[in-house]
Enzyme design. Sequence first.
Site, PDB file in Angstrom:
ATOM      1  N   TRP A 182       0.860  -1.183   0.000  1.00 29.02           N
ATOM      2  CA  TRP A 182       0.000   0.000   0.000  1.00 29.02           C
ATOM      3  C   TRP A 182       0.897   1.235   0.000  1.00 29.02           C
ATOM      4  CZ3 TRP A 182      -0.397   3.918   3.831  1.00 29.02           C
ATOM      5  CH2 TRP A 182      -1.288   4.938   3.464  1.00 29.02           C
ATOM      6  N   GLU A 223      -3.003  -2.928  -2.535  1.00 30.87           N
ATOM      7  CA  GLU A 223      -4.156  -2.381  -1.807  1.00 30.87           C
ATOM      8  C   GLU A 223      -4.520  -1.001  -2.346  1.00 30.87           C
ATOM      9  OE1 GLU A 223      -3.360  -1.751   2.362  1.00 30.87           O
ATOM     10  OE2 GLU A 223      -5.451  -1.275   2.829  1.00 30.87           O
ATOM     11  N   ASP A 256      -9.552  -3.213   1.259  1.00 36.01           N
ATOM     12  CA  ASP A 256      -9.705  -2.676   2.616  1.00 36.01           C
ATOM     13  C   ASP A 256     -11.077  -2.018   2.637  1.00 36.01           C
ATOM     14  OD1 ASP A 256      -9.741  -0.590   4.652  1.00 36.01           O
ATOM     15  OD2 ASP A 256      -7.601  -0.946   4.936  1.00 36.01           O
ATOM     16  N   HIS A 259     -11.677   1.719   2.257  1.00 34.51           N
ATOM     17  CA  HIS A 259     -11.048   2.414   1.122  1.00 34.51           C
ATOM     18  C   HIS A 259     -11.958   2.690  -0.069  1.00 34.51           C
ATOM     19  CE1 HIS A 259      -6.604   1.519   2.314  1.00 34.51           C
ATOM     20  NE2 HIS A 259      -7.304   2.070   3.277  1.00 34.51           N
ATOM     21  N   HIS A 283      -8.420  -6.351   4.137  1.00 36.25           N
ATOM     22  CA  HIS A 283      -8.108  -5.646   5.374  1.00 36.25           C
ATOM     23  C   HIS A 283      -9.458  -5.335   5.968  1.00 36.25           C
ATOM     24  CE1 HIS A 283      -3.786  -3.815   5.106  1.00 36.25           C
ATOM     25  NE2 HIS A 283      -3.798  -5.105   5.354  1.00 36.25           N
ATOM     26  N   ASP A 291     -12.099   6.760   6.169  1.00 36.08           N
ATOM     27  CA  ASP A 291     -11.287   5.584   6.492  1.00 36.08           C
ATOM     28  C   ASP A 291     -10.683   5.760   7.893  1.00 36.08           C
ATOM     29  OD1 ASP A 291      -9.811   3.251   6.204  1.00 36.08           O
ATOM     30  OD2 ASP A 291      -8.133   4.281   5.245  1.00 36.08           O
ATOM     31  N   ASP A 293     -10.601   3.821  10.489  1.00 36.61           N
ATOM     32  CA  ASP A 293      -9.984   2.653  11.116  1.00 36.61           C
ATOM     33  C   ASP A 293     -10.444   2.419  12.545  1.00 36.61           C
ATOM     34  OD1 ASP A 293      -8.279   1.330   9.102  1.00 36.61           O
ATOM     35  OD2 ASP A 293      -7.331   3.295   8.970  1.00 36.61           O
TER      36      ASP A 293
END
Length: 413
Positions: A182, A223, A256, A259, A283, A291, A293
């Site tokens: 990534w 990614e 992910d 994303h 992911h 994003d 997380d």
Amino acid sequence: MTDLFNYAYNEYKKINVDAKEAIKKLNEIPISIHCWQGDDVCGFDGSDNLSGGIQTTGNYPGKARNFNELKEDIKKAFSLIPGKKRLNLHASYAILKDKTRDRDEYEPKDFSPWVEFAKEIGLDGIDFNPTIFSHPKLKDGLSLSSPDKEIRNFWIRHCISCLKIAEYFAREFNSYSLVNIWIPDGFKDVPSDRLGPRLRLKESLDEILKYPYDHNKVIVAVESKVFGIGVESYTVGSNEFYQNYAAKNNICCLLDNGHYHPLEYVSDKIPALLAFYDKVALHITRGVRWDSDHVVLFEDELKEICKEIVRNDAINKVYICLDYFDASINRLSAWIVGARNVRKALLYALLQPNQILKKLQDEANFTKLMVMNEELKTYPFNIVWDEYLKEQKLDNNWYQEIEKYENEVLLKR
Ligand code: RNT
Ligand code: ZN
């Protein structure tokens, strides 16, 4: 079998689902747990602040400050997470004896203490990520797509050294190692050249893949991302770019779920890719408005992702990795909640009468399909989960152990 599990087992039996089989299968699905939840993605190679459009927020006490502390935390957290586990490691977590070597010169030996540790706690393998952020060699925010050849070459060398390290992991564990690339490359504002950076990225990836790594053991993934903080207008490694690159070069796509545009779903992308690829990597994260997380919760989209893995017989085709980082809460709890939720969602998927549901769709019996799907939501899933935990000598009351660890270990740091 307890009376309670007996009851749940029989309820599922009535719809042709074998809950005991589900538990057996569940335990064997590997989940690759990220090391970076433990220290807010800092790593050990000197980067003092996170860059590249990703961000941790919060300063909950007790963050791991070195290898020993991170190992201690991983050991504790992983002991409360059931099932097969792998370690998802970033290159910035190298254990460097001499600090003179930069990321383009990292070697397997810089990771041998990790191998030793992962074996000690019974992990199944190590997956790897080149660390192409939080580093001075990101020039104007660009790495593999930089117009500066020196910069591109530095990161090409870094990725190749990561392939070699992954070969070492694969040998040590007699298991594959997923290498996920990534890069944060992109622009804050409207670019005047969108093609140039992508052609340079393509060329850099070609250079990396020229290294004759063991294709049976090392799986290379790319990614994609839609945007990052500070790179809102353009991302070089976009979804279309990487999907085409991966297809043409016989490597793997990593999706992910933070994303994409919030109305796009990774659960829908998995079967789209499975129609063309024999491998797909994930992911798993939780984006709140962006994003961000956040820790993975037991939510509908997670369940849908797991259903796509299970009902398409793709358990051996989909590499499940975690990628989230919350610094505002106890970091071990973040690990445990997210990893347990992914496994819970896998169990939920394994307990669906998938053949019956597919048939209803094919027969266009959408009323019965909806009725059944809704009734399934309140099936005694939790009893099966508890039975699984019991078999693994675990239970749902793990938080008190973490509270104790927080008082005795984390708060003393
Ligand atoms: C960033 C990507 C990337 C990182 C980790 C730390 O948006 O998701 O995977 O989060 O490599
Ligand atoms: Zn990611």
